[in-house]
Scaffold this active site. Sequence first.
Site, mmCIF file in Angstrom:
data_model
loop_
_atom_site.group_PDB
_atom_site.id
_atom_site.type_symbol
_atom_site.label_atom_id
_atom_site.label_comp_id
_atom_site.label_asym_id
_atom_site.label_seq_id
_atom_site.Cartn_x
_atom_site.Cartn_y
_atom_site.Cartn_z
ATOM 1 C CB CYS B 85 40.219 42.843 42.034
ATOM 2 S SG CYS B 85 39.658 43.391 43.662
ATOM 3 C CG HIS B 187 44.388 45.045 42.560
ATOM 4 N ND1 HIS B 187 43.621 45.486 41.516
ATOM 5 C CD2 HIS B 187 43.569 44.992 43.628
ATOM 6 C CE1 HIS B 187 42.385 45.706 41.926
ATOM 7 N NE2 HIS B 187 42.322 45.408 43.212
ATOM 8 C CD GLU B 189 46.221 45.762 38.733
ATOM 9 O OE1 GLU B 189 46.487 44.561 38.498
ATOM 10 O OE2 GLU B 189 45.159 46.141 39.233
#
Lengths: 260, 208
Positions: B85, B187, B189
């Site tokens: 990011c 992202h 995650e």
Amino acid sequence: MLTKRIIPCLDVTNGRVVKGTSFTDLKDAGDPVEQASFYYREGADELVFLDIGATPEGRDTMAHIVEQVARKVFVPLCVGGGLRSIEDMRRILKAGADKISINTAAVNSPALITQGAEIFGGQCIVLAVDARRHNENDIIHWEVCTHGGRKATGIDALEWIHRAVDLGAGEILLTSWDADGHRAGYDNELNRMVSEMVNVPVIASGGAGTLEHLYEALVTGKADAVLAASIFHYREYSIKEVKDYLTSRGIPVRIQAGQV
Amino acid sequence: MSKNSGKIAIIDYGAGNLGSVINALNRLGYRPAVTDSIAEILNSDAVFLPGVGAAGDTMKRLDATGISRTIRELVRLHRPLFAICLGLQLLLSNTEEDDGQACLNIISGSVKRLPPGLKIPHMGWNQVRQLVAHPVFSGIPDSTDFYFVHSYYAEPLDKSVIAAETGYGINFCSMIIRNNLVATQFHPEKSGEPGLLMYNNFLKMALH
């Protein structure tokens, strides 16, 4: 193309998921960590946890729940209910939330929106609004309710939302006080007015009973995401059924891939 | 051989929430070190540069702690580095965020604000169209949805480093790959199983 998000909401009190009608008459709907994992596996795009007890003990319990959920669930987590200060926000974010939603605290202290946005980023700060519809001489307006919907404030919801976005709110979680829990459809007039007014995403909430209702909130209500609780908790519809239906109606949604 | 045979560092520059990256790597069976120690970062087999927050503040912290130089060194040495990011944006020369803030200048080009007309930030799940074949995409179908939340995007001058693009009003660079440097605007995650798979692919590449 950005897809529309399907967001199950888990109302939590005393460490359990509950569901009620217009904020009262609560029924037990399961363990929050189990429920969250279940929705993740089903393909939920995001999860919202609302601590409807909103007590100091509740905040401890919620932080603990979020910590456990964040180890198993790899989609964005939004947490709200009873968060009153920057410290409350920090604690929940540190536990693993990606966003925090504030409602009563923001009405009492609008500066909290700006402070939160400056410290954590505007994308973290979700303004939750419970809007109650009024019709006076055929002029419709919505009033902000706080304290879990129990207290009317006299504040115009559209004016408040406009101001909160100027103050730094990055997203609006918009609940229709009238429609919530009645499963007769979202208030799409409200959803559309807010969605067209602000340049941040709007999550429509309150009133989902059928798949058509979700579709209507996204199309008529122009919402960026739909939140629902009871249709998911009681397993009336799976997330996959919702997404298959929306896909068949031409709405772009994320299709869940397999497990690693 | 256990998955713990290689050293993994997550760069901690005192801002942002690193918990979700730690949780994702733990879930994959890895035990990353969260560190601001230059020696530990340089001594790792794989390094993650997470990014949450404002570009100006983050660059100030990275410059003040000497981590800016460390990141350039990692790239010069072709060490496996995964930037996420804001981490991706900081690799460019400069950004429109915070009045043309100078960045790490590892990838020539600028970071620009997303054009008006659509809601900002670009928040939610969007398709990542793969433009190159690379082991980091192993098992991830083209145009898989990943989770984005950002208001700015990177525009590298050398188009050959653009590994994926995504449409939001414009087609923007959603992924950069150059040698062992992998960077995502989204992202992983927070992108469910495909995101975990991408981290796993990167770590397999870096550690085995």
